[in-house]
Write a protein that holds these residues in place. Sequence first.
Motif, short mmCIF file in Angstrom:
data_model
loop_
_atom_site.label_atom_id
_atom_site.label_comp_id
_atom_site.label_asym_id
_atom_site.label_seq_id
_atom_site.Cartn_x
_atom_site.Cartn_y
_atom_site.Cartn_z
N UNK A 215 0.44 -1.13 -0.17
CA UNK A 215 -0.14 0.05 0.48
C UNK A 215 0.90 1.03 -0.20
N UNK A 216 1.26 2.00 -1.02
CA UNK A 216 2.85 2.69 -1.14
C UNK A 216 2.59 4.15 -0.53
N UNK A 217 3.63 4.41 0.36
CA UNK A 217 3.22 5.59 1.25
C UNK A 217 4.27 7.15 0.08
N UNK A 232 -1.77 10.35 1.11
CA UNK A 232 -1.31 9.75 1.12
C UNK A 232 -1.21 8.79 2.16
N UNK A 233 -0.92 9.14 3.16
CA UNK A 233 -0.51 8.83 4.63
C UNK A 233 -1.70 8.59 5.37
N UNK A 236 -4.56 4.70 2.26
CA UNK A 236 -3.93 4.55 0.82
C UNK A 236 -4.95 4.66 -0.60
N UNK B 174 -4.04 6.15 8.56
CA UNK B 174 -3.74 4.16 8.14
C UNK B 174 -3.19 4.59 8.35
N UNK B 175 -1.42 4.57 7.88
CA UNK B 175 -0.57 4.55 7.65
C UNK B 175 -0.17 4.61 8.18
N UNK B 197 -0.51 -4.70 4.91
CA UNK B 197 0.24 -4.75 3.62
C UNK B 197 1.62 -5.76 5.04
#
Lengths: 245, 245
Positions: A215-217, A232-233, A236, B174-175, B197
Amino acid sequence: MKQNIYDNPEFFHQYKALLQRPSNYNRLLEQPTMKSLLPSLTNLEMLDIGCGMGDFAQYCIQHHAKHVTALDVSSNMLSIAQSENAHPQIDYQLQAIEDYEASANRFDCITSSLSLHYVKNFEAVIRQIAQMLRPDGVFIFSVEHPIATARRTKEGNWIYDEQGKRLHYAMDNYQEEGIRQQTWLVDGVVKYHRTIATIINTLIDHGLSIDKMVEPQPSEEAIQRLPSIEKELRRPSFLFVKAKK
Amino acid sequence: MKQNIYDNPEFFHQYKALLQRPSNYNRLLEQPTMKSLLPSLTNLEMLDIGCGMGDFAQYCIQHHAKHVTALDVSSNMLSIAQSENAHPQIDYQLQAIEDYEASANRFDCITSSLSLHYVKNFEAVIRQIAQMLRPDGVFIFSVEHPIATARRTKEGNWIYDEQGKRLHYAMDNYQEEGIRQQTWLVDGVVKYHRTIATIINTLIDHGLSIDKMVEPQPSEEAIQRLPSIEKELRRPSFLFVKAKK
């Protein structure tokens, strides 16, 4: 994939402008993640599903892939690919994955960037991919994250306060799989929402084993170049899966 | 797991009342899903992490498991387990998984219901589990779904309109993995949020292969018995993973 929004002139005009910006999600987030998941490409027979303008196919050849079959449903996309990224070892085909036929075990590596959420019958496509992949072959793909596709609404999912500050992201309808009509550049883009469990179990049920999920950061550098990508943080946009046959 | 909220008298009093209701999430959603993922238990050597009042350990023995080692950090829980679910083939131990030692390859099946989100060092616990599991052994667990643990807030995550209608579920942060202090029955329950992930990749990195993921949905019958559980269709509370060594 059969939906061909990319040949809608207004959509295509806007999409092209977006992709040509030096700072966009493809360049800053999606493509770096996709490339980080690739095995050594030397001498690999590859299939790229939803190849778009062919930049990724070209990248694979530059990284010593033997051959890339590059499919797309959009003739707009492919005509740019042919003029900007033509190469004797790349075979561009105007073809939906659902209609594409290849012999079993033909490919060492199959990739797909942000196209499989356009596919109506995910299971049929995964069955096909699993057949076309040779034993030990690798399948790497990204889709819009189920967290982002879940809610059935045409509005955006970020909720703001009166000063325009982002409060949180709205999630809903997670277990209701199926069509999501969204406004993205133009009205009526059709995508399909599937749960994370459905995506993963469909791969496993067709003999693929999960190698990695991402789930890219965004990197620090990406945030400097495009500050809004910092969100995006908070939730995702993309889900990547790397699987092996 | 080392956090022992279950020995907080106020929490325990409320938790016990909740579990004794005929219609609760454990009975209607979590336990049916856990049981549906079990292999045939006949003659299996089992470990249950966070065994609570021992109902599940008892179920396993009734389904012909050879032996269950059942760990919990709460002496409140274990005293109920001992009085209600004692059995010569169940060994209840007042022990955190982090402090539990067992020989390599000892267990055929390791289970854990809604306890691993209390664990601070998930990777260390997964390493331990992977060692204790025999080759081809099965590890099945549920945790609170990362969608539900993501947002750093003590308030609830359902957003309501002025009439008290649920509008959507709020997702954020989320991250940002780590501690989430929540109010659940009492103040200050500490759980750990991890991304999907991270959960999946930690298993894979320790030699476990993913067999199935489940984001459980309530049955029609469950919705009839507890109408509010229908909101599980809008966002999942639990994530199950079944993995093999």
